[in-house]
Design an enzyme around this catalytic site. Sequence first.
Site, PDB file in Angstrom:
ATOM      1  N   HIS A   1       0.904  -1.120  -0.168  1.00 19.33           N
ATOM      2  CA  HIS A   1       0.033   0.007  -0.120  1.00 19.33           C
ATOM      3  C   HIS A   1       0.857   1.283   0.051  1.00 19.33           C
ATOM      4  O   HIS A   1       1.753   1.496   0.942  1.00 19.33           O
ATOM      5  CB  HIS A   1      -0.836   0.169   1.300  1.00 19.33           C
ATOM      6  CG  HIS A   1      -1.777   1.021   1.156  1.00 19.33           C
ATOM      7  ND1 HIS A   1      -2.895   1.181   0.515  1.00 19.33           N
ATOM      8  CD2 HIS A   1      -1.933   2.382   1.828  1.00 19.33           C
ATOM      9  CE1 HIS A   1      -3.536   2.210   0.785  1.00 19.33           C
ATOM     10  NE2 HIS A   1      -3.115   2.961   1.130  1.00 19.33           N
TER      11      HIS A   1
ATOM     12  N   GLU B   1     -11.523  -6.971   3.883  1.00 22.75           N
ATOM     13  CA  GLU B   1     -11.502  -5.124   4.067  1.00 22.75           C
ATOM     14  C   GLU B   1     -10.450  -4.609   3.289  1.00 22.75           C
ATOM     15  O   GLU B   1      -9.202  -4.896   3.684  1.00 22.75           O
ATOM     16  CB  GLU B   1     -11.886  -5.114   5.547  1.00 22.75           C
ATOM     17  CG  GLU B   1     -12.233  -3.813   6.122  1.00 22.75           C
ATOM     18  CD  GLU B   1     -12.149  -3.550   7.741  1.00 22.75           C
ATOM     19  OE1 GLU B   1     -12.126  -2.493   7.973  1.00 22.75           O
ATOM     20  OE2 GLU B   1     -12.032  -4.591   8.185  1.00 22.75           O
ATOM     21  N   LEU B   2     -10.737  -3.577   2.584  1.00 19.94           N
ATOM     22  CA  LEU B   2      -9.741  -2.825   2.090  1.00 19.94           C
ATOM     23  C   LEU B   2      -8.798  -2.262   2.850  1.00 19.94           C
ATOM     24  O   LEU B   2      -8.916  -1.611   3.617  1.00 19.94           O
ATOM     25  CB  LEU B   2     -10.385  -1.827   1.023  1.00 19.94           C
ATOM     26  CG  LEU B   2      -9.206  -0.809   0.103  1.00 19.94           C
ATOM     27  CD1 LEU B   2      -8.752  -1.693  -0.694  1.00 19.94           C
ATOM     28  CD2 LEU B   2     -10.072   0.318  -0.443  1.00 19.94           C
ATOM     29  N   ASP B   3      -7.542  -2.722   2.585  1.00 25.77           N
ATOM     30  CA  ASP B   3      -6.238  -2.061   2.986  1.00 25.77           C
ATOM     31  C   ASP B   3      -6.407  -2.322   4.479  1.00 25.77           C
ATOM     32  O   ASP B   3      -5.730  -1.313   5.477  1.00 25.77           O
ATOM     33  CB  ASP B   3      -6.038  -0.564   2.878  1.00 25.77           C
ATOM     34  CG  ASP B   3      -5.905  -0.327   1.189  1.00 25.77           C
ATOM     35  OD1 ASP B   3      -5.270  -1.258   0.663  1.00 25.77           O
ATOM     36  OD2 ASP B   3      -6.147   0.721   0.556  1.00 25.77           O
ATOM     37  N   ALA B   4      -6.961  -3.454   5.209  1.00 18.16           N
ATOM     38  CA  ALA B   4      -7.113  -3.572   6.464  1.00 18.16           C
ATOM     39  C   ALA B   4      -6.409  -4.850   7.023  1.00 18.16           C
ATOM     40  O   ALA B   4      -6.819  -5.026   8.088  1.00 18.16           O
ATOM     41  CB  ALA B   4      -8.653  -3.430   7.004  1.00 18.16           C
TER      42      ALA B   4
END
Length: 296
Positions: free
Chosen positions: A205, A239-242
Amino acid sequence: MTAPERAGKPVKGEPAQVLRMLISCPDRPGIVSAVSRFLFESGANILRSGQYSTDTEGGTFFLRTEFALPQSRRDGFAERFGMAVAEPFDMVWRLWDAAQPKRVAVLVSRYDHCLQDLLWRWRRRDLEAEIVLVASNWEDLRGEVESAGLPYHHVPVSKGQKPEAEARLLELLKGTCDLVVLARYMQILSSEFIERVGVPVINIHHSFLPAFIGAGPYEQAKERGVKLIGATAHYVTAELDAGPIIEQDVVRVTHEQSVQQLTRLGAEIERTVLARAVQWHCEDRVVRHGNSTVVF
């Protein structure tokens, strides 16, 4: 000499395999002793070992051990360990032959810096992995990949046809890899894809999570006048970017630097952080624990 000592004595000159074992279980006395005793009685020689407990009372215990095992003792080793040690201590564990590099598939879009860094390390044998294929939703990087002797698969993601594209990716990945690496793959993978791919997925990310999620992190950073920019490598979840974070790094910046300069500095951090995360995963140094990780 007692029976266990006779059992543990290796035959001089016998070939050995180097194996890695990762363990997590409820913490209690005797875990290290039980593992070490079992390895000794199996004729293994412990080469490296690391351990960590989240809490001495009621916590979770983690252990990574690397050991040489005579080939004549390899058959049935995992089954014996499972019955004698893993089950009594309620362990979640995995065993890997260190001589068998993990097969890695790389997904990428148009930004090439993370892909190029992984290819460079792979060609130099600095990456303890075997890159088996590269897939992209663009054709741009075909030349670089094929010049490295790797197959390049173009899987376009047309508007309204994302399920079809993911189905094609799953066909390519099924049974071919032990790890998927998103080297700036600019598509959000569906929860169904993550569930069906069947292997861990690592993403880089382009910001220091949890700040500046989503697109345009360096523009956001410039607008906010940040003094540090960074990158985060993490496992992918629905869950996005988690997902659980494996590695992060930062570099200090000032108000004088442009978005282009921030982007260039960010690219340097991104490729380094991703390479570390991939290497650590392939060396069996990472244990997932809930939504975090223990990295040995």
